[in-house]
Scaffold this motif. Structure first.
Motif, PDB file in Angstrom:
ATOM      1  N   SER A  56       0.831  -1.197   0.000  1.00  0.00           N
ATOM      2  CA  SER A  56       0.000   0.000   0.000  1.00  0.00           C
ATOM      3  C   SER A  56       0.870   1.254   0.000  1.00  0.00           C
ATOM      4  N   ILE A  60       0.742   4.131  -2.949  1.00  0.00           N
ATOM      5  CA  ILE A  60       0.544   5.564  -2.692  1.00  0.00           C
ATOM      6  C   ILE A  60       1.688   6.374  -3.275  1.00  0.00           C
ATOM      7  N   CYS A  95     -11.916  15.813   1.727  1.00  0.00           N
ATOM      8  CA  CYS A  95     -10.645  15.101   1.829  1.00  0.00           C
ATOM      9  C   CYS A  95     -10.849  13.605   2.076  1.00  0.00           C
ATOM     10  N   GLU A  96     -12.014  13.226   2.608  1.00  0.00           N
ATOM     11  CA  GLU A  96     -12.312  11.807   2.829  1.00  0.00           C
ATOM     12  C   GLU A  96     -12.560  11.077   1.508  1.00  0.00           C
ATOM     13  N   GLY A  97     -13.062  11.815   0.528  1.00  0.00           N
ATOM     14  CA  GLY A  97     -13.214  11.223  -0.802  1.00  0.00           C
ATOM     15  C   GLY A  97     -14.524  10.513  -1.063  1.00  0.00           C
ATOM     16  N   SER A  98     -15.519  10.682  -0.184  1.00  0.00           N
ATOM     17  CA  SER A  98     -16.777   9.961  -0.417  1.00  0.00           C
ATOM     18  C   SER A  98     -17.486  10.464  -1.684  1.00  0.00           C
ATOM     19  N   GLU A 126      -4.708  14.751  -0.271  1.00  0.00           N
ATOM     20  CA  GLU A 126      -5.362  13.913   0.741  1.00  0.00           C
ATOM     21  C   GLU A 126      -5.952  12.651   0.117  1.00  0.00           C
ATOM     22  N   LEU A 127      -6.505  12.805  -1.075  1.00  0.00           N
ATOM     23  CA  LEU A 127      -7.113  11.652  -1.752  1.00  0.00           C
ATOM     24  C   LEU A 127      -6.045  10.627  -2.139  1.00  0.00           C
ATOM     25  N   HIS A 129      -3.286  10.184  -0.601  1.00  0.00           N
ATOM     26  CA  HIS A 129      -2.882   9.574   0.659  1.00  0.00           C
ATOM     27  C   HIS A 129      -3.832   8.451   1.064  1.00  0.00           C
ATOM     28  N   ARG A 130      -5.081   8.568   0.652  1.00  0.00           N
ATOM     29  CA  ARG A 130      -6.070   7.527   0.962  1.00  0.00           C
ATOM     30  C   ARG A 130      -6.160   6.474  -0.140  1.00  0.00           C
ATOM     31  N   GLY A 131      -5.238   6.567  -1.105  1.00  0.00           N
ATOM     32  CA  GLY A 131      -5.161   5.511  -2.116  1.00  0.00           C
ATOM     33  C   GLY A 131      -5.978   5.752  -3.373  1.00  0.00           C
ATOM     34  N   TYR A 132      -6.515   6.962  -3.541  1.00  0.00           N
ATOM     35  CA  TYR A 132      -7.255   7.258  -4.778  1.00  0.00           C
ATOM     36  C   TYR A 132      -6.301   7.773  -5.850  1.00  0.00           C
TER      37      TYR A 132
END
Lengths: 166, 98
Positions: A56, A60, A95-98, A126-127, A129-132
């Motif tokens: 992971s 990233i 930033c959560e990407g929902s 941020e996205l 960082h969350r793997g998007y």
């Protein structure tokens, strides 16, 4: 019958299986396992865990390189207190990407110098960082640079949109 | 996909068509993030044709979060602060203003 694996061929086979963290860590962890008397299953478990974590991280890092985001325009560098309160309140959720799962667009309007680019880039970081997968592109384009050739394959293929070869 | 500074500079017809088909392709499938200092009412400058403009805006805003960055220019304020030097503290009133 005891089968002794030559260490080199094991590493080679792990490489063939595309398990770089196995390759890097299996010997060191094996020594630790012997020293501390881990059961076999625990040794395997730890090895797998390392592969997953590092995979992971590698993903990233790859996404970060491919995103083309301005490196200094991070969320940390964003002056949130300068943003209008209505915008500021939306930053954490964005930033959560929902919104990506709902295929929603995010449109930032404003006169030059209001921080539109910084805000969007910060969300982009941020996205990632969350793997998007993110691709940042300036649209003061000419046909020579559009569609962007750096586009990550995941973005291009999943949108059914094929970048032209140059 | 983040398109930064949409509407900046003149695009020719072919580029506009690529943009339009790109947005249509993404519609209801994948998100697009856009920054622009051109308000919607002036988007026919980007797409040239009023019908194309309407279709593009329609698809973009159907499922969208719109952020309006009103207020003073951050860039300008920073430039002014830099000119003032570090001795001056920024006025306290600036922090409380909505």
């Amino acid at each position: 019958m005891k089968r002794q694996e030559p260490a080199e061929s094991l590493a080679m086979r792990l490489r063939l299986l595309k398990r770089p963290s196995f390759v890097a860590a299996h010997e060191e962890l094996a020594r630790q396992a012997e020293r501390d008397g881990w059961p076999h299953i625990e040794y395997l478990g730890r090895l797998v865990e390392r592969e997953i974590t590092e995979r992971s991280q590698r993903r990233i890092e790859r996404l970060r390189k491919g995103a083309g985001l301005p490196e200094d325009k991070t969320r940390g560098a964003l002056k949130v207190e300068k943003l209008p309160p209505k915008v500021r309140r939306q930053v954490p959720a964005l930033c959560e990407g929902s919104f990506l799962h709902r295929a929603e667009n995010v449109l930032a309007f404003g006169l030059p110098g209001r921080g539109k680019t910084h805000l969007m880039a910060a969300i982009g970081h941020e996205l990632v960082h969350r793997g998007y997968a993110v691709l940042f592109t300036r649209t003061g384009w000419s046909s020579a640079c559009w569609p962007p050739s750096e586009s990550s394959p995941s973005i291009a293929s999943s949108s059914g949109w094929t970048p032209t070869t140059r | 996909m983040i398109l930064d500074d949409l509407g900046y500079g003149q695009q020719d017809r072919e580029e506009m068509e690529v943009l339009f088909s790109f947005l249509s392709e993404r519609y209801e499938r994948r998100s697009v993030m856009i920054t622009s200092n051109v308000v919607f009412s002036q988007w026919d400058q980007i797409f040239k044709n009023p019908l194309t403009t309407m279709a593009a805006i329609d698809r973009l805003v159907h499922h969208a979060i719109i952020l309006e960055l009103v207020g003073p220019s951050v860039r300008e304020e920073e430039a002014k602060a830099a000119r003032r030097g570090h001795r001056d503290e920024p006025p306290a009133a600036a922090e409380t203003m909505a």
